[in-house]
Write an enzyme that holds these catalytic residues in place. Structure first.
Site, mmCIF file in Angstrom:
data_model
loop_
_atom_site.group_PDB
_atom_site.id
_atom_site.type_symbol
_atom_site.label_atom_id
_atom_site.label_comp_id
_atom_site.label_asym_id
_atom_site.label_seq_id
_atom_site.Cartn_x
_atom_site.Cartn_y
_atom_site.Cartn_z
ATOM 1 N N GLN A 1 0.327 0.569 2.347
ATOM 2 C CA GLN A 1 -0.359 -0.142 3.409
ATOM 3 C C GLN A 1 -1.369 0.725 4.156
ATOM 4 O OE1 GLN A 1 -0.121 -3.414 3.852
ATOM 5 N NE2 GLN A 1 -1.679 -3.308 5.407
ATOM 6 N N TYR B 1 4.558 -2.113 -1.376
ATOM 7 C CA TYR B 1 3.473 -2.634 -0.542
ATOM 8 C C TYR B 1 3.365 -1.844 0.761
ATOM 9 C CZ TYR B 1 1.236 -5.743 2.853
ATOM 10 O OH TYR B 1 0.447 -6.251 3.839
ATOM 11 N N HIS C 1 -0.529 -1.408 13.826
ATOM 12 C CA HIS C 1 0.689 -2.176 13.581
ATOM 13 C C HIS C 1 1.718 -1.335 12.830
ATOM 14 C CE1 HIS C 1 -1.633 -2.822 9.884
ATOM 15 N NE2 HIS C 1 -0.504 -3.154 9.279
#
Length: 153
Positions: A131, A127, A63
């Site tokens: 990741q 964040y 992703h």
């Protein structure tokens, strides 16, 4: 540009940041080595063409996370249609073998996740930055083939 910078068009001032997550069809893990670099380069180029500023982005194996500034004259949905449509065409041109795994022009999943960043843009950028590390740690936690609970044979 800083995280809380206000941008301006001819008659408006704006601060529109979005956290966007999207994935290849079937959540296939395709973004390794040269494909990971290639999709990053393609996404940067497409954003530049539309005047979209990437604040933070990470291409994970299955992703993509992006924190972007999209001018208010561009709808998020039309930007995502452009980004996913053009990038899939460019990926097929660069990596012809993908056409056999994905039907023509259907490289990405149909949907995507989007959230407005608001005043949390700094936290979201952090964040996204971490990741890939968290994904790698998660994969290390998977159990090996043989179960340790069945004895030593």
């Amino acid at each position: 540009m800083g995280i809380n910078d206000i941008n301006s068009l001819s008659h408006s001032r704006w601060n529109c940041k979005y956290h966007i997550v999207f994935a290849p069809k079937y959540r296939r893990k395709v973004f390794y080595q040269e494909k990971r670099e290639a999709v990053g380069k393609i996404l940067r180029q497409l954003c530049e063409w539309k005047g979209v500023n990437i604040i933070q982005a990470e291409v994970c194996p299955d992703h993509v996370h992006m924190l972007v500034e999209i001018p208010p004259k561009i709808a998020v949905s039309s930007f995502m249609g452009y980004l996913k449509g053009k990038s899939s065409t460019m990926m097929y041109e660069q990596f012809g073998e993908l056409k056999y795994k994905y039907r023509n022009r259907e490289f990405w999943c149909k949907g995507y996740y989007v959230d407005t960043a608001g005043k949390n843009a700094g936290r979201i950028a952090e964040y996204i930055k971490n990741q890939l590390k968290e994904d790698e740690l998660g994969e290390q936690l998977t159990m090996p083939e043989g179960s340790p609970f069945k004895g030593g044979r």
